[in-house]
Design a protein around this motif. Structure first.
Motif, PDB file in Angstrom:
ATOM      1  N   UNK A  63       0.804  -1.221   0.000  1.00 22.06           N
ATOM      2  CA  UNK A  63       0.000   0.000   0.000  1.00 22.06           C
ATOM      3  C   UNK A  63       0.836   1.269   0.000  1.00 22.06           C
ATOM      4  N   UNK A  64       2.140   1.148   0.238  1.00 26.69           N
ATOM      5  CA  UNK A  64       3.011   2.317   0.175  1.00 26.69           C
ATOM      6  C   UNK A  64       2.909   2.977  -1.202  1.00 26.69           C
ATOM      7  N   UNK A  91      -0.781  -2.424  -6.678  1.00 27.42           N
ATOM      8  CA  UNK A  91      -1.044  -3.853  -6.596  1.00 27.42           C
ATOM      9  C   UNK A  91      -0.606  -4.591  -7.856  1.00 27.42           C
ATOM     10  N   UNK A  92      -0.561  -3.897  -8.991  1.00 33.74           N
ATOM     11  CA  UNK A  92      -0.077  -4.534 -10.212  1.00 33.74           C
ATOM     12  C   UNK A  92       1.397  -4.900 -10.090  1.00 33.74           C
ATOM     13  N   UNK A  93       2.124  -4.215  -9.213  1.00 37.08           N
ATOM     14  CA  UNK A  93       3.537  -4.531  -8.989  1.00 37.08           C
ATOM     15  C   UNK A  93       3.714  -5.839  -8.232  1.00 37.08           C
ATOM     16  N   UNK A 142     -12.870  -3.485  -9.034  1.00 32.86           N
ATOM     17  CA  UNK A 142     -12.381  -3.128 -10.369  1.00 32.86           C
ATOM     18  C   UNK A 142     -10.859  -3.006 -10.378  1.00 32.86           C
ATOM     19  N   UNK A 143     -10.326  -2.284  -9.408  1.00 35.36           N
ATOM     20  CA  UNK A 143      -8.889  -2.024  -9.352  1.00 35.36           C
ATOM     21  C   UNK A 143      -8.099  -3.327  -9.225  1.00 35.36           C
ATOM     22  N   UNK A 144      -8.504  -4.194  -8.294  1.00 35.71           N
ATOM     23  CA  UNK A 144      -7.749  -5.419  -8.047  1.00 35.71           C
ATOM     24  C   UNK A 144      -7.906  -6.414  -9.187  1.00 35.71           C
ATOM     25  N   UNK A 145      -9.094  -6.489  -9.757  1.00 34.82           N
ATOM     26  CA  UNK A 145      -9.286  -7.351 -10.921  1.00 34.82           C
ATOM     27  C   UNK A 145      -8.433  -6.897 -12.085  1.00 34.82           C
ATOM     28  N   UNK A 146      -8.350  -5.584 -12.269  1.00 35.83           N
ATOM     29  CA  UNK A 146      -7.540  -5.049 -13.360  1.00 35.83           C
ATOM     30  C   UNK A 146      -6.053  -5.248 -13.097  1.00 35.83           C
ATOM     31  N   UNK A 147      -5.639  -5.145 -11.817  1.00 35.31           N
ATOM     32  CA  UNK A 147      -4.236  -5.392 -11.492  1.00 35.31           C
ATOM     33  C   UNK A 147      -3.847  -6.827 -11.820  1.00 35.31           C
ATOM     34  N   UNK A 148      -4.755  -7.760 -11.542  1.00 35.10           N
ATOM     35  CA  UNK A 148      -4.508  -9.160 -11.931  1.00 35.10           C
ATOM     36  C   UNK A 148      -4.484  -9.305 -13.449  1.00 35.10           C
TER      37      UNK A 148
END
Length: 203
Positions: A63-64, A91-93, A142-148
């Motif tokens: 989260x940093x 999170x994509x990292x 949306x954000x986490x699904x897209x990061x995956x």
């Protein structure tokens, strides 16, 4: 023999090692962290509150990358949009950390502070209390699904002559590169558009 100049174990080293394991295989174990650091398993527990404590350290580390300052922008929808973009990038990292982090309760103080700022942004904008968390959760999904999705192969559909799919082939050819980014933009516009509608209808 004198004491080592650098402590063998501390929370930062434990977190870094756990995150490397998660990036490699999607999970970690306390004994494996200890082995990598050349320490006893029991020594790790002197620095962290068990496995759950390490998960929260991982959550804080990932989260940093979130831009908390985005939540200070105006108007509210611009702030939410920029926060969502930084959330996705963070999170994509570390995409393999997502299932681990999203299936355990959030306890990390720094992360809870970010949620506090996000919900305050929406409440101050005029959203009704009962509409805030569904909006935040929808945006997070949306954000986490897209990061995956960013970590997935660009070609997620393997077409075969055994199953004729000419229309699917047509649209896949048309989407071109950047499929995940384009899909994220569609989803983000939809969430923000819904939120604006909710606010216009009275919150």
């Amino acid at each position: 023999m004198g004491r080592p100049r650098t402590p063998l174990l501390d929370r930062e080293r434990i977190t870094t090692t756990a995150l490397r394991l998660v990036d490699e295989r999607g999970d970690f174990s306390v004994p494996e962290i200890a082995r990598r650091l050349g320490a006893q398993t029991g020594s790790v527990y002197h620095h962290v509150d068990g496995r759950d404590g390490i998960v929260e350290l991982l959550r804080e580390r990932v989260a940093v990358g979130l831009d908390a300052a985005a939540l200070e922008l105006t108007p509210w929808d611009r702030a939410l949009e920029e926060w969502a973009r930084s959330y996705r990038a963070a999170f994509a990292a570390h995409p393999r950390a997502i299932p681990l982090l999203m299936t355990s309760p959030v306890r990390a103080p720094r992360v809870l502070e970010q949620y506090e700022r996000a919900v305050t942004l929406l409440l101050d904008a005029g959203f009704a209390t009962d509409t805030v968390m569904p909006l935040v959760i929808a945006l997070e999904n949306l954000v986490l699904g897209s990061a995956l999705d960013l970590a997935a192969p660009e070609a997620m559909w393997e077409l075969s002559d055994r199953t004729p799919t000419p229309r699917l082939a047509e649209v896949l050819a048309a989407v071109g590169e950047g499929r995940a980014d384009r899909a994220f933009e569609v989803g983000l516009a939809a969430v923000l558009g819904h939120a604006r509608g909710v606010l216009a209808a009275g919150g």
